[in-house]
Scaffold this motif. Structure first.
Motif, short mmCIF file in Angstrom:
data_model
loop_
_atom_site.label_atom_id
_atom_site.label_comp_id
_atom_site.label_asym_id
_atom_site.label_seq_id
_atom_site.Cartn_x
_atom_site.Cartn_y
_atom_site.Cartn_z
N CYS A 77 20.40 16.64 -18.31
CA CYS A 77 20.70 16.83 -16.89
C CYS A 77 20.28 18.24 -16.48
O CYS A 77 20.84 19.22 -16.97
CB CYS A 77 22.19 16.62 -16.61
N TYR A 108 23.42 9.32 -10.46
CA TYR A 108 23.70 9.54 -11.88
C TYR A 108 24.41 8.35 -12.53
O TYR A 108 24.05 7.99 -13.67
CB TYR A 108 24.48 10.85 -12.11
N THR A 147 17.00 14.74 -13.81
CA THR A 147 17.55 14.20 -15.06
C THR A 147 16.36 13.70 -15.88
O THR A 147 15.60 12.84 -15.44
CB THR A 147 18.53 13.06 -14.80
#
Length: 360
Positions: free
Chosen positions: A350, A332, A210
Motif C-alpha cells: 500500500c 481497498y 496499491t
C-alpha cells in the motif's frame, strides 16, 4: 541548460572524512518513457507520481586517501551483507559520472543500502537506489563547495541519477515530476527531471497506489534491453509523438480534476508500453495471466461501482492500482476481496504519493 553547467569549478573546502544518509523513493510513470538515446537521454517525455513507502535508504561513508586511486575504491553492503555482485553496476555508474564529480577516486567509500520492500519483490529498485546514491555523492560535493544552491543541487542530483537509471531522475523531488523535453512544459529537460510546474487539482494531491505483486521473479527481458529494441521499432515514431500529445492532454486533466480522462490516458499509456514490447523484434510479453485477470476485474468494478479506480503497469507483470483518497474506503476492500488472490503469495504494497527524497 547545457551539460557544461554540471561540470564543477574549483572546490573551496577540503573534506577528509564523513558520512551522509539519504532515503529516496521509487516512482510510477503515468506517461511512460520507452526508448532512449545515448547517455540515458529519453526518446520522449514522461510524467510520474513520486511514491512514499517504496524507498531505498543509502548511507555513504567516505575517507580521503593519501594518494588518488587509479580506480574507484568502495565496499558495498546490501541489507547488512557484503554484495560484490552489485559492484559492477555501481562501478559503471561511477565511470559515467566521474567527469561531473572529479573527486571520486580521491576517497574510499562504504555504501550501505537497504530497501523498504523486499529486493526480490518485483518492484524495480533502480530508480530509488540510484537516486539515493546520487544524492549521497552530491552531498559530499556540497561539502566541498558549500556555495551550491538548493536548485542546482536538485537539478544535478537528478542529472547524475539519470546516468545510473533513467527513471531515477524522477525520484529526487515530488509529487508530480516531468522528465524529458516537452514543448508545452516550461523548464522541461532531457538532462534532468523537474517538478510539474502547472496547476494541479486537489483530487490528485493525495492519490493512492496499491502495488499488486503478480510476479516477484526476475524479468525475462531487462528494461535496458527493452529500451534498446525501440531503435528499429516499426511504431517508434508514432509512439514518441503519442507520448508528447498525451503529456499535453494531461495538463488540462490535472488542472481540472478530470478523472475520466485521467483514467483513459493512464491506462492507454500502460497498455501502449506493453504493446511496444509485443511488437518489437525480438518480441516479448511481460504480463502474466494474473495481470490480465486483475485488469479485467478493475474494469468490471469500475463499471458496476462508478469508482474512478484505474491501473498502470511498469515494464513487468505487476499492477499499480491508482485511486483518489476519497475512494479508499470502497477501493481497498475491493482489492482485498477480489485482487490480492492473484498476487504471488498475496503480496501487495500500500503506497501513495510522496514528496521526494529526504536526508537523515
Amino acid at each position: 541548460m547545457k551539460i557544461a553547467a554540471f561540470l564543477p569549478k574549483a572546490y573551496t573546502k577540503n573534506v577528509v572524512s564523513g558520512n551522509v544518509t539519504w532515503k529516496s523513493p521509487s516512482n510510477i510513470a503515468l506517461i511512460k518513457y520507452w526508448g532512449k538515446k545515448e547517455d540515458q537521454i529519453p526518446q520522449n517525455p514522461s510524467i510520474s507520481f513520486t511514491l512514499d513507502a517504496c524507498a531505498t535508504t543509502t548511507k555513504l561513508s567516505y575517507k580521503k586517501q593519501e594518494t588518488t586511486n587509479t580506480d574507484f575504491s568502495f565496499d558495498l553492503f546490501f541489507e547488512g551483507k557484503q554484495k560484490d555482485d552489485f559492484k559492477p553496476k555501481i562501478n559503471t555508474f561511477l565511470q559515467r559520472i566521474e567527469q561531473y564529480l572529479p573527486f571520486l577516486k580521491d576517497y574510499h567509500f562504504t555504501i550501505e543500502t537497504s530497501n523498504s520492500f523486499p529486493h526480490s519483490s518485483g518492484i524495480a529498485s533502480s530508480a530509488s537506489g540510484m537516486s539515493a546514491l546520487a544524492l549521497c555523492l552530491l552531498s559530499l560535493e556540497k561539502e566541498l563547495n558549500p556555495a551550491m544552491t538548493d536548485e542546482h543541487f536538485n537539478q544535478k542530483a537528478s542529472f547524475l541519477a539519470r546516468l545510473g537509471s533513467g527513471s531515477a531522475s524522477r525520484s529526487i523531488e515530488g509529487d508530480l515530476i516531468v522528465w524529458g523535453t516537452h514543448e508545452d512544459t516550461v523548464g522541461s529537460s532531457d538532462l534532468f527531471a523537474i517538478k510539474y510546474p502547472y496547476k494541479v487539482h486537489e483530487v490528485f494531491k493525495n492519490y493512492h497506489d496499491t502495488i499488486l505483486l503478480v510476479d516477484k521473479g526476475e524479468k525475462q527481458v531487462s528494461s535496458s534491453v527493452g529500451h534498446n529494441l525501440m531503435h528499429n521499432h516499426p511504431f517508434a515514431a508514432e509512439r514518441f509523438a503519442q507520448a508528447h500529445e498525451n503529456l499535453t492532454k494531461m495538463q488540462s486533466v490535472l488542472a481540472d480534476g478530470d478523472l475520466k480522462e485521467f483514467i483513459a490516458i493512464v491506462e492507454s499509456e500502460a497498455l501502449t508500453l506493453h504493446a511496444m514490447m509485443m511488437t518489437s523484434m525480438p518480441y516479448f510479453i511481460l504480463m502474466k495471466p494474473n495481470t490480465l485477470e486483475i485488469i479485467n476485474r478493475i474494469w468490471k468494478f469500475r463499471e458496476t461501482s462508478g469508482s474512478n479506480v484505474c491501473f498502470t503497469l511498469d515494464a513487468g507483470a505487476n499492477v499499480h492500482v491508482l485511486y483518489p483518497e476519497n475512494e479508499k474506503d470502497i477501493v481497498y476492500p475491493f482489492i482485498q476481496n477480489e485482487l490480492i488472490k492473484f498476487c504471488q503469495n498475496e503480496h501487495h504494497i500500500c503506497d501513495r504519493i510522496g514528496f521526494g527524497a529526504k536526508k537523515s
